[in-house]
Write an enzyme that holds these catalytic residues in place. Structure first.
Site, PDB file in Angstrom:
ATOM      1  N   LYS A 273      55.073 -18.313 -28.906  1.00 46.50           N
ATOM      2  CA  LYS A 273      53.889 -17.473 -28.754  1.00 46.50           C
ATOM      3  C   LYS A 273      54.289 -16.041 -28.419  1.00 46.50           C
ATOM      4  CE  LYS A 273      50.624 -20.947 -27.007  1.00 46.50           C
ATOM      5  NZ  LYS A 273      49.644 -20.870 -28.078  1.00 46.50           N
ATOM      6  N   ARG A 347      47.370 -31.586 -30.561  1.00 44.31           N
ATOM      7  CA  ARG A 347      46.854 -32.669 -31.407  1.00 44.31           C
ATOM      8  C   ARG A 347      47.878 -33.796 -31.558  1.00 44.31           C
ATOM      9  NH1 ARG A 347      46.122 -28.355 -36.089  1.00 44.31           N
ATOM     10  NH2 ARG A 347      45.854 -27.147 -34.179  1.00 44.31           N
TER      11      ARG A 347
HETATM   12  N1  BES Z   1      47.257 -24.308 -26.243  1.00 43.52           N
HETATM   13  C1  BES Z   1      46.997 -23.668 -27.466  1.00 43.52           C
HETATM   14  C2  BES Z   1      45.535 -23.284 -27.658  1.00 43.52           C
HETATM   15  C3  BES Z   1      44.979 -22.269 -26.707  1.00 43.52           C
HETATM   16  C4  BES Z   1      44.865 -20.954 -27.077  1.00 43.52           C
HETATM   17  C5  BES Z   1      44.501 -22.648 -25.460  1.00 43.52           C
HETATM   18  C6  BES Z   1      44.322 -20.046 -26.209  1.00 43.52           C
HETATM   19  C7  BES Z   1      43.951 -21.738 -24.595  1.00 43.52           C
HETATM   20  C8  BES Z   1      43.857 -20.429 -24.971  1.00 43.52           C
HETATM   21  C9  BES Z   1      47.383 -24.563 -28.655  1.00 43.52           C
HETATM   22  O1  BES Z   1      48.411 -25.443 -28.415  1.00 43.52           O
HETATM   23  C10 BES Z   1      47.822 -23.629 -29.717  1.00 43.52           C
HETATM   24  O2  BES Z   1      48.796 -22.982 -29.518  1.00 43.52           O
HETATM   25  N2  BES Z   1      47.059 -23.540 -30.796  1.00 43.52           N
HETATM   26  C11 BES Z   1      47.356 -22.603 -31.815  1.00 43.52           C
HETATM   27  C12 BES Z   1      47.655 -23.296 -33.085  1.00 43.52           C
HETATM   28  C13 BES Z   1      48.299 -22.362 -34.059  1.00 43.52           C
HETATM   29  C14 BES Z   1      49.645 -22.896 -34.436  1.00 43.52           C
HETATM   30  C15 BES Z   1      47.480 -22.114 -35.255  1.00 43.52           C
HETATM   31  C16 BES Z   1      46.131 -21.721 -31.968  1.00 43.52           C
HETATM   32  O3  BES Z   1      45.031 -22.270 -32.066  1.00 43.52           O
HETATM   33  O4  BES Z   1      46.280 -20.514 -31.928  1.00 43.52           O
HETATM   34 ZN    ZN Z   2      50.343 -24.570 -28.753  1.00 44.69          ZN
END
Ligand code: BES
Ligand code: ZN
Ligand code: ZN
Length: 493
Positions: A273, A347
């Site tokens: 990230k 997921r």
């Molecule tokens: N934990 C994150 C989602 C999240 C984002 C929670 C912001 C709380 C605040 C999840 O595991 C994630 O990283 N999702 C990504 C997926 C990406 C690979 C498309 C997302 O939704 O940005």
């Molecule tokens: Zn994630």
């Protein structure tokens, strides 16, 4: 902290501060008991009871209370219960820095709502609004926190004192569990690891006599829970599946199953990230904290149902062992999954947990709670939880519970086109659909592929579980969203 409902002349209530809430309309017909106190204030126009406006008075010789805090509820015909919550949060927050330990609350006539609902919302505003995560504050703690020991509810109608006391006892349990969940989410990420989630769960399982079980890596491997194992491989802290069961209904072997995403920190893995998105990722176990709060609440309220909480817990880190984009992994269910993005990890661990629930636990319903996607946050911001379900009736009940508690949800569709999006090229499934668009839906479609015919609802709480700014009775940080909704929903299941 104790909450006591009292039928006593409001003038004689001994308290550090009496919070008196009134609408603009009622302020015009001053309650005779407040006449001496309020005539000048009202005459001066300094306080008109506009919504969320406050005014502090020192009613020496007029009332026994040390202080009276007036709080405005605005126009009577525009009042709703959420405004009551917010007004009382405003009131309690205005008192921070005051040397007080106990408060009493009283309101002028509001006949458009049931008294028990009004009192509930007043208390929610106070208890939830007075929360701070103050564990790590070492200086001037008293300036930011009122250490409330007693709340007295002054009630004129003698006939409902007992039932109100019962209502408020329950409410206190619920609010304290909301704050329990907030505390877990807000805990520092260098403290919260999968083993810490296990220990917390084990401790209260012991206290409440819950059945408790934890599957460590060796057992996960034996069972074939490879998705959960893959996500945790980059971390020095070992992954696990944590399980607690509350048996409120001895005549049934069915379970309402709550599954909570327990990523104790989400770096994104090798698809690392950016700083901007990583900063709050200690909150990625909010789903786990939520289901723990829920099962604890259910048992403290002695709900007559069997409820289990299931937490797949691990840390999504980078390291020589970390799972990689392009890896194909066999799930516990048997389906193969190609990893497109290691940041779409939630997921994966939920899928194996769902399969575990179906194979081993006789679920009547599965509800999962997860900070699953940034996509849901872009859709709803903080104020709505994304709901996905394979059951219309269940969805409708959840929607109503959300409206009642103001923990609002909005149902999103899962259509075949989104199911297509996560079909694999060299595997059965892939863990990511189109990166930019519809991400919350394809994530839900992925979970759905593991659910089968079991009644299921998925709550994407990525936006609603964590606030970057305090808002009314919701603090900055973990919000504890879902607990109040769940208690309301239980009445309907
Ligand atoms: N934990 C994150 C989602 C999240 C984002 C929670 C912001 C709380 C605040 C999840 O595991 C994630 O990283 N999702 C990504 C997926 C990406 C690979 C498309 C997302 O939704 O940005
Ligand atoms: Zn994630
Ligand atoms: Zn995550």
């Amino acid at each position: 902290m104790e909450v006591i409902v009292k039928n006593e002349d409001v003038k004689n209530i001994q308290t550090d501060v009496l919070i008196y809430a009134t609408t603009e309309d009622e302020l015009k017909v001053i309650d005779t008991r407040f006449e001496k106190l309020l005539t000048n204030v009202v005459g001066s126009g300094d306080f008109k009871a506009e919504l969320n406006k406050i005014h502090v008075l020192y009613p020496k010789d007029i009332m026994k209370a040390e202080r009276v805090l007036l709080v405005g509820l605005g126009k009577k015909e525009e009042l709703d219960l959420e405004k009551v919550r917010r007004a009382f949060a405003t009131a309690i927050q205005a008192l921070s820095g005051f040397k007080i330990k106990n408060v009493a609350v009283y309101h002028s006539n509001i006949d458009s709502f049931q008294e028990s609902d009004i009192i509930t919302c007043m208390l929610e505003g106070i208890i939830l609004g007075n929360y701070r995560f103050s564990k790590y504050v070492t200086e001037n703690k008293e300036k930011i926190l009122i250490n409330l020991q007693k709340i007295q509810i002054v009630e004129d109608d003698k006939s409902i004192i007992n039932s109100l006391q019962e209502t408020t006892n329950k409410l206190k349990i619920i609010c304290e569990n909301v704050n329990f969940t907030r505390n877990l989410v807000n805990e520092s990420g260098n403290i919260t690891h999968p083993d810490m989630l296990e220990n917390i769960t084990k401790n209260f399982a012991k206290k409440y006599n819950f059945k408790f079980k934890v599957l460590k890596e060796k057992e996960l491997k034996k069972l074939g829970m490879n998705l959960l194992l893959a996500v945790g491989r980059g971390s020095p802290y070992s992954s696990r599946l944590i399980l607690v069961e509350y048996h409120g209904d001895k005549n049934s072997d069915k379970h309402l199953i709550l599954i909570g995403k327990g990523i104790t920190f989400d770096t994104g893995g090798l698809n690392l990230k950016s700083s901007e998105w990583m900063i709050n990722m200690k909150d990625d176990m909010a789903g786990a904290a939520t289901v723990l709060g829920m099962i604890k609440t259910a048992s403290e309220l002695k709900i007559k149902k069997n409820i289990a909480a299931l937490i797949p817990a691990c840390e999504n880190m980078i390291g020589p062992n970390a799972y990689k984009p392009g890896d194909v992994i066999k799930s516990y269910d048997g389906k193969t999954v190609e990893i497109i993005d290691t940041d779409a990890e939630g997921r994966l661990i939920l899928a194996d947990a769902i399969t575990y629930a179906i194979n081993h636990m006789k679920p009547s319903i599965i509800l999962d709670f997860a900070t699953l996607t940034g996509s849901i946050m872009r859709t709803f911001g903080n104020f709505v939880t994304g709901l996905f379900s394979n059951d219309d009736d269940l969805s409708n009940r959840i929607y109503s519970a959300g409206q009642k508690t103001f923990e609002r949800v909005w149902r999103m569709p899962i259509y075949d086109e989104y199911r297509e999006d996560i079909k694999g090229d060299i595997s059965d499934l892939k863990n990511l659909g189109p990166k930019e668009y519809g991400g919350a839906i394809s994530a839900a479609a992925f979970l759905e592929a593991f659910v089968g015919k079991t009644k299921w609802a998925h709550f994407d709480i990525a936006g609603s579980a964590y606030f970057e700014k305090q808002k009314f009775y919701i603090p900055k940080g973990g919000t504890g969203v879902g607990i109040r909704l769940f208690v309301e929903l239980l009445k309907e299941l």
